[in-house]
Design a protein around this motif. Sequence first.
Motif, PDB file in Angstrom:
ATOM      1  N   ALA A   1       0.837  -1.198   0.000  1.00 56.98           N
ATOM      2  CA  ALA A   1       0.000   0.000   0.000  1.00 56.98           C
ATOM      3  C   ALA A   1       0.871   1.246   0.000  1.00 56.98           C
ATOM      4  N   VAL A   2       1.989   1.178   0.720  1.00 57.56           N
ATOM      5  CA  VAL A   2       2.916   2.293   0.786  1.00 57.56           C
ATOM      6  C   VAL A   2       4.298   1.776   1.164  1.00 57.56           C
ATOM      7  N   VAL A   3       5.322   2.379   0.583  1.00 56.10           N
ATOM      8  CA  VAL A   3       6.707   2.082   0.931  1.00 56.10           C
ATOM      9  C   VAL A   3       7.322   3.349   1.506  1.00 56.10           C
ATOM     10  N   VAL A   4       7.827   3.246   2.718  1.00 52.02           N
ATOM     11  CA  VAL A   4       8.482   4.379   3.376  1.00 52.02           C
ATOM     12  C   VAL A   4       9.982   4.102   3.413  1.00 52.02           C
ATOM     13  N   LYS A   5      10.752   5.082   2.925  1.00 49.93           N
ATOM     14  CA  LYS A   5      12.215   4.954   2.925  1.00 49.93           C
ATOM     15  C   LYS A   5      12.799   6.052   3.813  1.00 49.93           C
ATOM     16  N   PRO A   6      12.877   5.793   5.119  1.00 55.84           N
ATOM     17  CA  PRO A   6      13.350   6.807   6.062  1.00 55.84           C
ATOM     18  C   PRO A   6      14.855   6.992   5.982  1.00 55.84           C
ATOM     19  N   THR A   7      15.313   8.090   6.594  1.00 59.24           N
ATOM     20  CA  THR A   7      16.746   8.371   6.628  1.00 59.24           C
ATOM     21  C   THR A   7      17.310   8.343   8.042  1.00 59.24           C
TER      22      THR A   7
END
Length: 467
Positions: free
Chosen positions: A40-46
């Motif tokens: 549904a969603v891909v989060v690519k945090p830093t």
Amino acid sequence: MYDFNQLRSSIPDGQVLLPQDEGYDASLRRWSAACEKRAAVVVKPTCSKEVSVAVKSAVAAKIPLTVCGGGHSSSGTSSSDGMVIDLSNMRNVKVNPAEMTVRFDGGCLWEDVDTALERHGLATVGGVVNHTGVGGLILGGGHGYLTPLHGLTIDNLIWAEVVLADGTIVEVSEEKDADLFWAIRGAGANFCVATAFLSRAFRQGKVWSGTLAYPSNKLPDLVAVANELHGRHNSEGHCLALGIGYGPDGVTHGVSAIPCFQGSEEDGKKYFSKLLSIEAIANNTAMMSTAQMNTLLNPVFGHGIRRLMGSGNVTMPLDCEALLRTAEMFWTFCDARNGMGKSILALEIFPTDKIRAVPQDATAYANRGDYYDAVTAFGWEDESLDADVRQFNRVICAQIRESNGYRAGFNENESKAPVGRYINIEADSISPQDAYGVNFMRLRELKMKYDPHNIFHKWHGIVERAQ
């Protein structure tokens, strides 16, 4: 339908990718094409703060959550139809030669850690395939070529930064939140997102290693060598990997060996003289760094096809007839199906003294036994073979255990018996008792403390997923 626009504004430096966004499709790709799902969603945090925001968002949206480090699992645990927290933007490594430590982010691959340490003449225990993610391997209690000298990855872990199910960011160690530190060393994916690690590093010179390839009829000779090496006292950490698979054409049956000698080429050749006396088709052994040694299996375990792995175990001495039957069983299955020539069955033969020196209940990892891992790694392209391969993998792993393996729990009087499974590579979900053995009850109690709603549930779950 949850509106993820607010999430975007809360993650200023990272990325929030929806199906219509550029980069979304690429973010779904995994080492095994059989494990890819439409999220549904891909989060690519830093950073850990952005990870925390993502976790809170998934919980608020009441959607499934999982974490992707290297995406190397063939169980599908790094993919989800809900939210995927992809840590690939978090790959910093900092080596402290004075303190003999290395700090690295949860999105690192072992290549990042290996190459950073090599510049300082150092190394740490990591995976034998350098494009594997650090988090999955460590949290499950990983091992590699340096395990005979230094133990498991978790035995060298000093500290970790993790994000809990409620979004809290905590540092854990023997001194800080020791219960959680105990749990993440072997069952970590059930408790948190690991955003950083601090591990011990060690002085490490070059080793003598490389790959030797042989025709399949040399398997009995390799078994004899393995049994002879096992009978020696080996405190220097020398080890041997044996492979049963195919030649470069993907059709011709072949066997292989990867020796590792902690010393000079001359001494290495003497130590492995019986191995070298077997006529090889190819021999690329040489002096090399451990970082280079950790690339030797990369061609066998490349990306781009469907993959499935499983584990058995073998006790020594190896029963040659039993292993020959297993090899024929393996080859017969693969030969009857198109495109299976990138499959391999491997035995990891190295001293386990350092592993067994740590008590079974000292960490959540419960597989500290006097036996060696047998690894199945199937590779194919035809999606219609998925169910067939999965079923056969169960059959051959069971056959390995029954014919030459340690039977978990066979001694009912030994309350701390090892589980006999290397759960890091199991494609099938295992019952909590089979995965964690003597440590299961304590893990269940800690699970209720740190993750009572079972947010982290995708990897050999400790409790049934809440409905």
